[in-house]
Design a protein around this motif. Sequence first.
Motif, mmCIF file in Angstrom:
data_model
loop_
_atom_site.group_PDB
_atom_site.id
_atom_site.type_symbol
_atom_site.label_atom_id
_atom_site.label_comp_id
_atom_site.label_asym_id
_atom_site.label_seq_id
_atom_site.Cartn_x
_atom_site.Cartn_y
_atom_site.Cartn_z
ATOM 1 N N PRO A 1 0.796 -1.234 0.000
ATOM 2 C CA PRO A 1 0.000 0.000 0.000
ATOM 3 C C PRO A 1 0.829 1.285 0.000
ATOM 4 N N ALA A 2 2.104 1.212 0.385
ATOM 5 C CA ALA A 2 2.937 2.423 0.425
ATOM 6 C C ALA A 2 3.110 3.037 -0.954
ATOM 7 N N ASP A 3 2.951 2.250 -1.994
ATOM 8 C CA ASP A 3 3.097 2.777 -3.358
ATOM 9 C C ASP A 3 2.039 3.847 -3.621
ATOM 10 N N ALA A 4 0.779 3.505 -3.406
ATOM 11 C CA ALA A 4 -0.310 4.463 -3.624
ATOM 12 C C ALA A 4 -0.412 5.482 -2.498
ATOM 13 N N ASP A 5 -0.164 5.045 -1.264
ATOM 14 C CA ASP A 5 -0.325 5.921 -0.094
ATOM 15 C C ASP A 5 0.759 6.989 -0.013
ATOM 16 N N GLU A 6 2.010 6.556 -0.206
ATOM 17 C CA GLU A 6 3.138 7.436 0.084
ATOM 18 C C GLU A 6 4.066 7.686 -1.096
ATOM 19 N N GLN B 1 -1.362 -7.457 -5.874
ATOM 20 C CA GLN B 1 -2.798 -7.639 -6.039
ATOM 21 C C GLN B 1 -3.409 -8.487 -4.926
ATOM 22 N N SER B 2 -2.557 -9.248 -4.234
ATOM 23 C CA SER B 2 -3.066 -10.093 -3.159
ATOM 24 C C SER B 2 -3.486 -9.281 -1.936
ATOM 25 N N VAL B 3 -3.047 -8.025 -1.855
ATOM 26 C CA VAL B 3 -3.383 -7.230 -0.675
ATOM 27 C C VAL B 3 -4.173 -5.972 -1.027
ATOM 28 N N VAL B 4 -4.534 -5.794 -2.280
ATOM 29 C CA VAL B 4 -5.330 -4.635 -2.665
ATOM 30 C C VAL B 4 -6.747 -4.774 -2.098
ATOM 31 N N VAL B 5 -7.251 -3.691 -1.516
ATOM 32 C CA VAL B 5 -8.605 -3.725 -0.956
ATOM 33 C C VAL B 5 -9.569 -3.021 -1.898
ATOM 34 N N LYS C 1 -12.443 -0.774 2.205
ATOM 35 C CA LYS C 1 -11.699 0.472 2.275
ATOM 36 C C LYS C 1 -11.804 1.102 3.663
ATOM 37 N N ALA C 2 -12.984 1.023 4.250
ATOM 38 C CA ALA C 2 -13.164 1.559 5.599
ATOM 39 C C ALA C 2 -12.291 0.804 6.598
ATOM 40 N N TRP C 3 -12.228 -0.512 6.423
ATOM 41 C CA TRP C 3 -11.363 -1.323 7.296
ATOM 42 C C TRP C 3 -9.909 -0.916 7.125
ATOM 43 N N ALA C 4 -9.469 -0.756 5.870
ATOM 44 C CA ALA C 4 -8.081 -0.396 5.604
ATOM 45 C C ALA C 4 -7.751 0.980 6.168
ATOM 46 N N ASP C 5 -8.661 1.925 6.003
ATOM 47 C CA ASP C 5 -8.428 3.274 6.535
ATOM 48 C C ASP C 5 -8.234 3.232 8.051
ATOM 49 N N GLN C 6 -9.026 2.410 8.719
ATOM 50 C CA GLN C 6 -8.895 2.279 10.170
ATOM 51 C C GLN C 6 -7.599 1.571 10.541
ATOM 52 N N PRO D 1 -2.656 4.641 11.889
ATOM 53 C CA PRO D 1 -1.461 5.011 12.649
ATOM 54 C C PRO D 1 -0.224 5.173 11.770
ATOM 55 N N MET D 2 -0.079 4.319 10.768
ATOM 56 C CA MET D 2 1.070 4.423 9.865
ATOM 57 C C MET D 2 0.990 5.709 9.049
ATOM 58 N N ARG D 3 -0.199 5.974 8.522
ATOM 59 C CA ARG D 3 -0.364 7.166 7.695
ATOM 60 C C ARG D 3 -0.088 8.446 8.493
ATOM 61 N N GLU D 4 -0.427 8.435 9.762
ATOM 62 C CA GLU D 4 -0.209 9.601 10.603
ATOM 63 C C GLU D 4 1.281 9.851 10.815
ATOM 64 N N VAL D 5 2.033 8.793 11.046
ATOM 65 C CA VAL D 5 3.482 8.927 11.225
ATOM 66 C C VAL D 5 4.133 9.413 9.932
ATOM 67 N N TYR D 6 3.758 8.804 8.813
ATOM 68 C CA TYR D 6 4.353 9.207 7.533
ATOM 69 C C TYR D 6 4.011 10.652 7.186
ATOM 70 N N LYS D 7 2.815 11.092 7.556
ATOM 71 C CA LYS D 7 2.418 12.479 7.315
ATOM 72 C C LYS D 7 3.333 13.451 8.047
ATOM 73 N N LYS D 8 3.715 13.092 9.272
ATOM 74 C CA LYS D 8 4.607 13.942 10.058
ATOM 75 C C LYS D 8 6.019 13.960 9.481
ATOM 76 N N GLU D 9 6.420 12.861 8.849
ATOM 77 C CA GLU D 9 7.771 12.774 8.289
ATOM 78 C C GLU D 9 7.889 13.461 6.928
#
Length: 299
Positions: A179-184, A260-264, A270-275, A279-287
């Motif tokens: 997910p870091a590819d699309a997220d970050e 593709q095995s972990v794409v939601v 998507k709601a589950w993944a966002d939840q 915590p990871m997204r919050e840390v990366y946002k600060k960095e």
Amino acid sequence: MVVGDISLSDKIAVVTGGGSGINLAFVRLALNAGAKVLIADLKLTSEADQLVKSSSGNVEFAKCDVSIWADLKALPKEVTKAFGSDAVADVWIAGAGVFEPKWSSFLEDAEEEHYKQMQINAEHPMKLTRIAMRSCLGANKPGVVLIVASGAGITGNYACPIYCASKHAVVGFTKSMAPADADEHFKVVTICPGMVSTPLWTGEQAKDVHAQFSYTDDVCITPEEVAEAMIEMVEQGKYGGGSLLEVAKGKLRNELESHQSVVVTGAEAKAWADQCYAPMREVYKKERGVMVKSSNGAH
């Protein structure tokens, strides 16, 4: 936004284990593609040393023991030392590894506190990825990590269980980082070579395993063949985050189970993944952008 297609031209790459074998072959191809390269290794072979001396500053060497985290943490500073105060590596190759050596093996079981083989083969790629991610996020730029695993990370072998376990570990880690590819805007992929004609098999220390593992040149592929596939994985967007690529005799470019095995998909997933990922997204946002803000005088 995913990393997508990129070119190595004008990029900076850090290559652990770049002093020999597959990783040195990658260094050569990256230089030919227009990149600058920092080789991070315990030492250079004579071939690698000559490359550094003749490169006009496009490739530099930093002594690095990948089992020591302080050495890994120093690599971003080594990049700036080699290529300028604003230099940040775009591509990170976790290439250093060992193959069930007697000094760190399940059979000999001579170590008292840990299996150093696991530190080198499994912990080092994970730690390097975190260092690379923090570095690229801080500069607010996309990044790519490519881990050199093995076909043993897909199967197993009774004769080298810790080696296989270490390679399975980074395969699982790679899938988890998809997910870091699309997220970050940060891509983590892994290549899984079969038997390759490198010092791991051809060096003085490898004589004992030739007969055991039926090593012959005709069952091997060359370091250059693996390095060419590594270049493809780095540069081509079709290899998204979490991708695995097997490169072996008769199996060149055989793409394995991938991100593709972990794409939601779907609103509930998507709601589950966002939840789950919050915590990871919050840390990366600060960095993100920390280095950019610092250079602009922000605090």
